[in-house]
Design a protein around this motif. Structure first.
Motif, PDB file in Angstrom:
ATOM      1  N   LEU A   1      80.618  17.876  22.323  1.00 12.20           N
ATOM      2  CA  LEU A   1      79.670  18.570  23.337  1.00 12.20           C
ATOM      3  C   LEU A   1      78.497  19.157  22.436  1.00 12.20           C
ATOM      4  CD1 LEU A   1      82.705  22.000  22.391  1.00 12.20           C
ATOM      5  CD2 LEU A   1      81.678  21.194  24.139  1.00 12.20           C
ATOM      6  N   GLY A   2      77.330  17.921  22.393  1.00 16.97           N
ATOM      7  CA  GLY A   2      76.821  17.235  22.031  1.00 16.97           C
ATOM      8  C   GLY A   2      76.405  17.864  20.358  1.00 16.97           C
ATOM      9  N   LEU A   3      77.423  17.701  19.989  1.00 15.57           N
ATOM     10  CA  LEU A   3      77.290  17.600  18.226  1.00 15.57           C
ATOM     11  C   LEU A   3      76.535  16.118  17.447  1.00 15.57           C
ATOM     12  CD1 LEU A   3      80.716  19.043  16.920  1.00 15.57           C
ATOM     13  CD2 LEU A   3      78.389  20.751  16.520  1.00 15.57           C
ATOM     14  N   GLU A   4      76.025  16.897  16.682  1.00 18.74           N
ATOM     15  CA  GLU A   4      75.258  15.423  16.220  1.00 18.74           C
ATOM     16  C   GLU A   4      76.450  14.772  15.093  1.00 18.74           C
ATOM     17  OE1 GLU A   4      72.020  14.870  12.370  1.00 18.74           O
ATOM     18  OE2 GLU A   4      72.062  16.067  13.482  1.00 18.74           O
ATOM     19  N   LYS A   5      76.571  13.529  15.355  1.00 12.42           N
ATOM     20  CA  LYS A   5      77.895  12.643  15.225  1.00 12.42           C
ATOM     21  C   LYS A   5      77.767  12.363  13.943  1.00 12.42           C
ATOM     22  CE  LYS A   5      79.922   9.255  16.622  1.00 12.42           C
ATOM     23  NZ  LYS A   5      80.812   7.663  17.254  1.00 12.42           N
ATOM     24  N   VAL A   6      79.187  12.810  13.310  1.00  4.04           N
ATOM     25  CA  VAL A   6      79.234  12.395  11.806  1.00  4.04           C
ATOM     26  C   VAL A   6      80.234  11.327  11.391  1.00  4.04           C
ATOM     27  CG1 VAL A   6      79.512  13.522   9.521  1.00  4.04           C
ATOM     28  CG2 VAL A   6      78.675  14.422  11.118  1.00  4.04           C
ATOM     29  N   ASP A   7      80.134  10.265  11.337  1.00  2.71           N
ATOM     30  CA  ASP A   7      80.164   8.812  11.104  1.00  2.71           C
ATOM     31  C   ASP A   7      81.900   9.515  10.249  1.00  2.71           C
ATOM     32  OD1 ASP A   7      79.356   7.183  13.255  1.00  2.71           O
ATOM     33  OD2 ASP A   7      77.870   6.843  11.333  1.00  2.71           O
ATOM     34  N   PHE A   8      82.863   8.841  10.881  1.00  4.92           N
ATOM     35  CA  PHE A   8      84.234   9.343  10.166  1.00  4.92           C
ATOM     36  C   PHE A   8      84.363   8.077   8.597  1.00  4.92           C
ATOM     37  CE2 PHE A   8      88.471   7.944   9.357  1.00  4.92           C
ATOM     38  CZ  PHE A   8      89.205   9.295   8.837  1.00  4.92           C
ATOM     39  N   THR A   9      84.205   8.626   7.311  1.00  2.51           N
ATOM     40  CA  THR A   9      84.490   8.104   6.777  1.00  2.51           C
ATOM     41  C   THR A   9      85.870   8.065   5.890  1.00  2.51           C
ATOM     42  OG1 THR A   9      83.881   9.430   5.324  1.00  2.51           O
ATOM     43  CG2 THR A   9      82.232   7.393   6.083  1.00  2.51           C
ATOM     44  N   PHE A  10      86.155   7.653   4.674  1.00  2.00           N
ATOM     45  CA  PHE A  10      87.817   7.398   3.864  1.00  2.00           C
ATOM     46  C   PHE A  10      87.401   8.663   3.630  1.00  2.00           C
ATOM     47  CE2 PHE A  10      90.629   6.441   0.555  1.00  2.00           C
ATOM     48  CZ  PHE A  10      92.081   6.356   1.813  1.00  2.00           C
ATOM     49  N   LYS A  11      86.363   8.811   2.794  1.00  2.00           N
ATOM     50  CA  LYS A  11      86.077   9.768   1.813  1.00  2.00           C
ATOM     51  C   LYS A  11      86.280  11.313   2.590  1.00  2.00           C
ATOM     52  CE  LYS A  11      81.936  11.409   0.710  1.00  2.00           C
ATOM     53  NZ  LYS A  11      80.589  11.227   0.224  1.00  2.00           N
ATOM     54  N   GLN A  12      85.705  11.447   3.920  1.00  2.00           N
ATOM     55  CA  GLN A  12      85.990  12.969   4.088  1.00  2.00           C
ATOM     56  C   GLN A  12      87.648  12.608   4.497  1.00  2.00           C
ATOM     57  OE1 GLN A  12      83.279  12.041   7.814  1.00  2.00           O
ATOM     58  NE2 GLN A  12      82.686  13.472   7.167  1.00  2.00           N
ATOM     59  N   LEU A  13      88.047  12.015   4.858  1.00  2.00           N
ATOM     60  CA  LEU A  13      89.632  11.730   5.175  1.00  2.00           C
ATOM     61  C   LEU A  13      90.154  12.286   3.960  1.00  2.00           C
ATOM     62  CD1 LEU A  13      92.210  12.372   6.704  1.00  2.00           C
ATOM     63  CD2 LEU A  13      92.678   9.467   6.009  1.00  2.00           C
TER      64      LEU A  13
ATOM     65  N   GLY B   1      91.519  20.263  10.490  1.00  2.00           N
ATOM     66  CA  GLY B   1      91.686  18.943  11.554  1.00  2.00           C
ATOM     67  C   GLY B   1      90.713  18.482  12.145  1.00  2.00           C
ATOM     68  N   PHE B   2      90.752  19.573  13.578  1.00  2.00           N
ATOM     69  CA  PHE B   2      90.167  19.487  14.762  1.00  2.00           C
ATOM     70  C   PHE B   2      88.833  19.394  14.181  1.00  2.00           C
ATOM     71  CE2 PHE B   2      94.301  20.935  16.857  1.00  2.00           C
ATOM     72  CZ  PHE B   2      94.233  19.780  17.728  1.00  2.00           C
ATOM     73  N   ALA B   3      88.563  20.233  12.983  1.00  2.00           N
ATOM     74  CA  ALA B   3      86.968  20.361  12.298  1.00  2.00           C
ATOM     75  C   ALA B   3      86.051  18.714  12.631  1.00  2.00           C
ATOM     76  CB  ALA B   3      86.452  21.730  11.239  1.00  2.00           C
ATOM     77  N   LEU B   4      87.118  17.919  11.447  1.00  2.00           N
ATOM     78  CA  LEU B   4      86.419  16.405  11.309  1.00  2.00           C
ATOM     79  C   LEU B   4      87.086  15.650  12.515  1.00  2.00           C
ATOM     80  CD1 LEU B   4      86.457  14.466   9.003  1.00  2.00           C
ATOM     81  CD2 LEU B   4      89.127  14.082   8.612  1.00  2.00           C
ATOM     82  N   LEU B   5      87.672  16.112  13.574  1.00  2.00           N
ATOM     83  CA  LEU B   5      88.041  15.278  15.012  1.00  2.00           C
ATOM     84  C   LEU B   5      86.285  15.507  15.718  1.00  2.00           C
ATOM     85  CD1 LEU B   5      90.001  13.686  16.888  1.00  2.00           C
ATOM     86  CD2 LEU B   5      90.512  15.728  17.538  1.00  2.00           C
ATOM     87  N   PHE B   6      85.683  16.258  15.787  1.00  4.66           N
ATOM     88  CA  PHE B   6      84.666  17.505  16.132  1.00  4.66           C
ATOM     89  C   PHE B   6      83.447  16.579  15.936  1.00  4.66           C
ATOM     90  CE2 PHE B   6      87.476  20.382  19.020  1.00  4.66           C
ATOM     91  CZ  PHE B   6      86.575  20.346  19.755  1.00  4.66           C
ATOM     92  N   ASP B   7      83.692  15.865  14.515  1.00  2.32           N
ATOM     93  CA  ASP B   7      82.593  16.245  13.779  1.00  2.32           C
ATOM     94  C   ASP B   7      82.448  13.994  14.345  1.00  2.32           C
ATOM     95  OD1 ASP B   7      80.508  17.899  12.312  1.00  2.32           O
ATOM     96  OD2 ASP B   7      82.045  17.959  10.880  1.00  2.32           O
ATOM     97  N   SER B   8      84.100  14.248  13.678  1.00  5.09           N
ATOM     98  CA  SER B   8      83.577  12.212  13.957  1.00  5.09           C
ATOM     99  C   SER B   8      83.718  12.020  15.576  1.00  5.09           C
ATOM    100  CB  SER B   8      85.156  11.974  13.571  1.00  5.09           C
ATOM    101  OG  SER B   8      85.422  12.021  12.487  1.00  5.09           O
ATOM    102  N   MET B   9      83.562  12.294  16.404  1.00  9.07           N
ATOM    103  CA  MET B   9      83.388  12.316  18.008  1.00  9.07           C
ATOM    104  C   MET B   9      82.550  12.510  18.514  1.00  9.07           C
ATOM    105  SD  MET B   9      86.466  10.700  18.453  1.00  9.07           S
ATOM    106  CE  MET B   9      87.186  10.222  18.035  1.00  9.07           C
ATOM    107  N   GLY B  10      81.611  14.007  17.653  1.00  7.59           N
ATOM    108  CA  GLY B  10      80.356  13.870  18.234  1.00  7.59           C
ATOM    109  C   GLY B  10      80.595  15.194  19.486  1.00  7.59           C
TER     110      GLY B  10
END
Lengths: 141, 157
Positions: free
Chosen positions: B115-127, B104-113
């Motif tokens: 700590l300088g992470l490359e932002k991965v847009d949140f999609t329904f497919k990912q959920l 859950g937190f991994a998805l949150l970090f990816d979606s928010m980008g």
């Protein structure tokens, strides 16, 4: 209820740790990040250990050297985890780490490796691993 | 991309070995002594490999920020929470909850980008993907296993 909260926070910290390591690696390099963060953790754990007087020296003689050396794997674990996060993102990395972890634990239990009590593989475990892999495929494609 | 996948699988495999070995140490010397040993060895190994691969560049910490030095304390939080969770719930449920929270937190970090992470847009497919993995973890962990035979229970372990 508090148990659930602790386990949930534990999981949150594990992901935060991976992401923080990836960020620190961008700044000073991956091996440096692994060494620095573990040094801090080591000092903190040492202090807690001394405060709680939780130290049984005699116990060490009863443990095989192979088992005592497991801490060293963390160097490769952190390096791999950070590199994976940088290449494929946090979600996919975490999912794959969990799958590999459960699958290998499962094999070790099944065959009773390293003196573990043998537990036969069950259908739910096969089904669970298949679902996890399906989830990763959905995430990626 | 393939190397990322393989490295993640390698990390997970080593984590499971480490868990089992650390557990054996834990039984004899207690959890904080184990944690101290594990982190101390991890530091020694990282430092050594860093010197082997990078030489004196290991000491070139140009972009060091103060918080980098305290990030290692997260590990102490992990150990504390997991030990408390396992004591209260047992390993099966505590580890299941922790793994679901990790995802859950991994998805949150990816979606928010964050700590300088490359932002991965949140999609329904990912959920959906994450929910399917979570269901898999629950089936794996909570689904019963065949009972051990009396012979195995008596002789092994």
């Amino acid at each position: 209820m508090r148990g659930i909260l602790f386990a949930f926070l534990g999981g949150a910290f594990i992901t935060l740790q991976g992401v923080a390591n990836a960020r620190i690696s961008q700044g000073i390099g991956t091996w440096q990040a692994a060494a620095l963060t573990q040094f801090t953790g080591f000092v903190a754990a040492l202090i807690v250990m001394l405060i709680l007087r939780d130290f049984k020296r005699q116990g060490f003689k009863k443990v095989k050297p192979l088992y005592l050396s497991a801490g060293a794997y963390a160097a490769v674990i952190i390096f791999s985890n950070v590199t994976a996060i940088q290449h494929i993102g946090v979600t996919l990395t975490v999912a794959l780490v969990i799958i590999a972890q459960l699958a290998l634990t499962f094999l070790m239990d099944h065959y009773g490796w390293f003196g573990l009590q043998k537990k036969r593989m069950g259908l739910p475990q096969f089904f669970g691993i298949a679902m996890m892999i399906a989830g990763v495929v959905i995430l990626k494609f | 991309m393939i190397s990322g996948l393989l490295l993640a699988l390698l990390a997970g495999s080593l984590v499971s070995l480490q868990n089992i070995f650390n557990n054996k140490v834990n039984i004899h010397v207690g959890s904080w002594t184990t944690t101290t040993l594990v982190l101390g060895l991890g530091f020694a190994a990282s430092f050594t490999l860093g010197l082997v691969f990078e030489g004196s560049a290991m000491f070139a910490l140009h972009h060091l920020k103060l918080w980098f030095c305290f990030s290692g304390l997260i590990g102490v939080g992990v150990v504390t929470c997991m030990v408390q969770g396992i004591n209260r719930l047992g390993p099966t449920f505590a580890v299941s909850i922790s793994m679901c929270a990790q995802l859950g937190f991994a998805l949150l970090f990816d979606s928010m980008g964050w700590l300088g992470l490359e932002k991965v847009d949140f999609t329904f497919k990912q959920l959906i993907g994450v929910l399917v993995v979570v269901c898999g973890i629950i089936v794996f962990k909570v689904g019963g296993r065949e009972k051990r035979t009396a012979n195995e229970q008596g002789l092994v372990g």
